[in-house]
Design a protein around this motif. Structure first.
Motif: not given
Length: 422
Positions: A365-372, A387-398, A417-422
Motif C-alpha cells: 500500500x506504500x507508493x514508490x515515492x511521496x505524492x508529487x 516548509x515545502x518539504x514539511x508539507x509534502x511529508x505531512x501529506x504523505x503521512x496523512x 496547518x504548515x503555515x500556522x506552524x506548531x
C-alpha cells in the motif's frame, strides 16, 4: 592411465584449441579447475590450456588473441564466442610480495603442475583422447574428498596468501575435508591474509557465499584464524557462542542467495541489537561495521544495503510503527535485501519473528515515492524551502496513516496547518 569420456559437441572450442596447438607442433593439455569440474561431473565455468608454446608462438598460431599476463606466459585465445586462457609451462622463482613469482622459467608439463595450489587443481586432460595425466595425486584426493596442497603447504600458502581463502572455498563448495598438514599451515599462516588487498578478499568471500553453505565457510574462517586477519572486531564478536550460533543458523537459511546480502551478514554480529534480539529504535552504524565494509572494498550498493539491514531491522518487529514510519524502508531500493534477511530469520526459528505477511501487506500500500504535490503546495502559498518539504511529508503521512487521498482539499488543509506552524 585414467581416461574421461567427454562429449564436446555443445562446446567444441577447448578441444579445437588444443588440437590446433598440437598440429602446430606444441604440447597442450586442458588444466586446472576445468579438469577438476569435468571429473566431478560439473560444468566448468571456463577452460584453461597449459602448453609448451610461448606467448609469441601462441599469437602466431591463433589469429585472435589478447595479452593477459605476458610476463607470466598467459594469453587469451578468442575462438568463436569462447575465451580460453593459454599458459606456457613454467617454473617459478620466489614470491616476494605474497602474490606473484619474482621470475618464471621454462618447464615441462610435469614440472608445471608442481607450482599449482591443490592436487585437485593439478590434473591435466587430453581432450582428444580423454587421457588424464596426474603427477600430483589429484585423482586419489578427488575420489577421497580431500583438499591437499601440492608439495609443502606452508610454501604454497606463503607464495600466495589468497590460497588460504581458496582452500576454504573449495573445501566448502565440494564438501571436502582439509588434509591435516594443509590445515595446520592455514592456521599458522592465517595472519598473512591480512596483507591481501580488500578487492581480492571481497572476490573470494563473494564466491564463498555463492558456491556453498556460507555458515560452513564462516566456521572455517573462524577456526583457521583467517577471519581475525580480515576483521578482528568481527572475529571477537563471534567468540560469543550465542552470536556464532545465531549467525550460523541465519546463514543456513539463505536461499536463494541475494547478492548484496553477504556483506550485511558479516556485519550482523557487530550490531547492538544482534546478541539480545531486542527490537526498538533504529541504531546507528558503528565504526567497526564501517571498517569491515571498507576493508573488503564493498561496493556502494553493498554498503547501502548493509546499512539498511543494520539500522532498520529493529523497527520491523512488533510493535510496528505506523505505515509512514515504515515507508522509507519500503521505498529503499535495497528493501529486497532486508526482506531476504527477515526470511532467513524466520526459517532459522530464532525469535522474535518479524511479521513478514503484515509487512508485505503494508508495503503493497506504500507508493514508490511521496505524492508529487510540490507545485500544488506552492500554488497554495507555500514557497520553496523547508516548509515545502514539511508539507509534502505531512501529506504523505496523512495518505499513508489516515487513508486520505491527494485531493485539493488535502492540499488546502495541510497548507493551512504548515503555515500556522506548531
Amino acid at each position: 592411465m585414467a581416461r574421461l569420456e567427454i562429449d564436446w559437441t555443445a562446446c567444441p572450442a577447448p578441444r579445437e584449441v588444443v588440437a590446433t596447438l598440437r598440429n602446430a607442433g606444441h604440447q597442450a593439455w586442458l588444466a586446472g579447475g576445468c579438469v577438476r569440474d569435468l571429473l566431478l561431473g560439473l560444468p566448468p565455468a571456463d577452460y584453461d590450456v597449459a602448453t609448451s608454446a610461448t606467448v609469441e608462438e601462441v599469437r602466431t598460431v591463433f589469429r585472435r588473441t589478447v595479452p593477459v599476463k605476458p610476463e607470466l606466459g598467459v594469453t587469451m585465445i578468442l575462438w568463436g564466442d569462447n575465451r580460453i586462457e593459454a599458459t606456457t609451462f613454467r617454473t617459478e622463482g620466489a614470491y616476494l610480495d605474497g602474490r606473484r613469482p619474482s621470475q618464471v622459467g621454462p618447464a615441462t608439463a610435469e614440472l608445471d603442475v608442481q607450482r599449482r595450489d591443490f592436487t585437485i587443481n593439478g590434473l591435466l586432460l587430453d581432450p582428444l583422447t580423454g587421457e588424464i595425466a596426474d603427477h600430483v595425486g589429484g585423482l586419489a584426493d578427488l575420489e577421497s574428498g580431500v583438499l591437499r596442497c601440492i608439495r609443502d603447504p606452508a610454501e604454497r600458502f606463503g607464495e600466495d596468501h589468497l590460497r588460504i581463502l581458496r582452500a576454504i572455498r573449495f573445501a566448502v563448495r565440494f564438501g571436502f575435508s582439509i588434509e591435516p598438514a594443509t590445515w595446520d599451515a592455514m592456521q599458522c599462516l592465517s595472519g598473512q591474509v591480512g596483507l591481501l588487498s580488500g578487492e581480492r578478499i571481497h572476490e573470494e568471500l563473494e564466491k564463498m557465499f555463492a558456491q556453498g553453505p556460507f555458515c560452513r565457510s564462516l566456521e572455517l574462517l573462524l577456526d583457521s584464524g583467517t577471519l581475525f586477519a580480515i576483521s578482528p572486531a568481527l572475529a571477537q564478536a563471534l567468540e560469543s557462542p550465542t552470536a556464532r550460533n545465531r549467525l550460523s543458523r541465519w546463514c543456513e537459511n539463505v536461499f536463494p542467495p541475494v547478492p548484496a546480502l553477504w556483506p550485511a551478514f558479516l556485519g550482523l554480529p557487530l550490531c547492538p541489537w544482534f546478541e539480545e534480539f531486542r527490537p526498538g529504535p533504529a541504531t546507528a552504524v558503528q565504526p567497526a561495521q564501517e571498517g569491515l565494509l571498507e576493508r573488503i572494498r564493498a561496493s556502494r550498493a553493498e554498503i547501502d544495503a548493509s546499512r539498511l539491514v543494520w539500522t532498520r531491522w529493529p523497527i520491523l518487529h512488533p510493535p510496528l510503527p505506523r505505515p509512514s514510519g515504515l515507508a522509507p524502508t519500503f521505498r529503499d531500493r535495497h528493501w529486497p535485501v532486508l526482506r531476504a534477511l527477515l526470511q532467513c530469520q524466520i526459517r532459522s526459528g530464532l525469535e522474535p519473528f518479524p511479521p513478514l505477511d503484515q509487512l508485505d501487506e503494508i508495503a503493497s500500500r506504500v507508493p514508490p515515492a511521496p505524492p508529487p504535490l510540490g507545485q500544488a503546495f506552492q500554488d497554495a502559498g507555500i514557497p520553496r524551502g523547508p516548509r515545502l518539504g514539511d508539507a509534502i511529508r505531512e501529506a504523505d503521512r496523512r495518505i499513508l496513516d489516515d487513508g486520505c487521498s491527494p485531493t485539493p482539499e488535502l492540499v488546502s488543509e495541510v497548507a493551512k496547518s504548515i503555515m500556522r506552524g506548531p
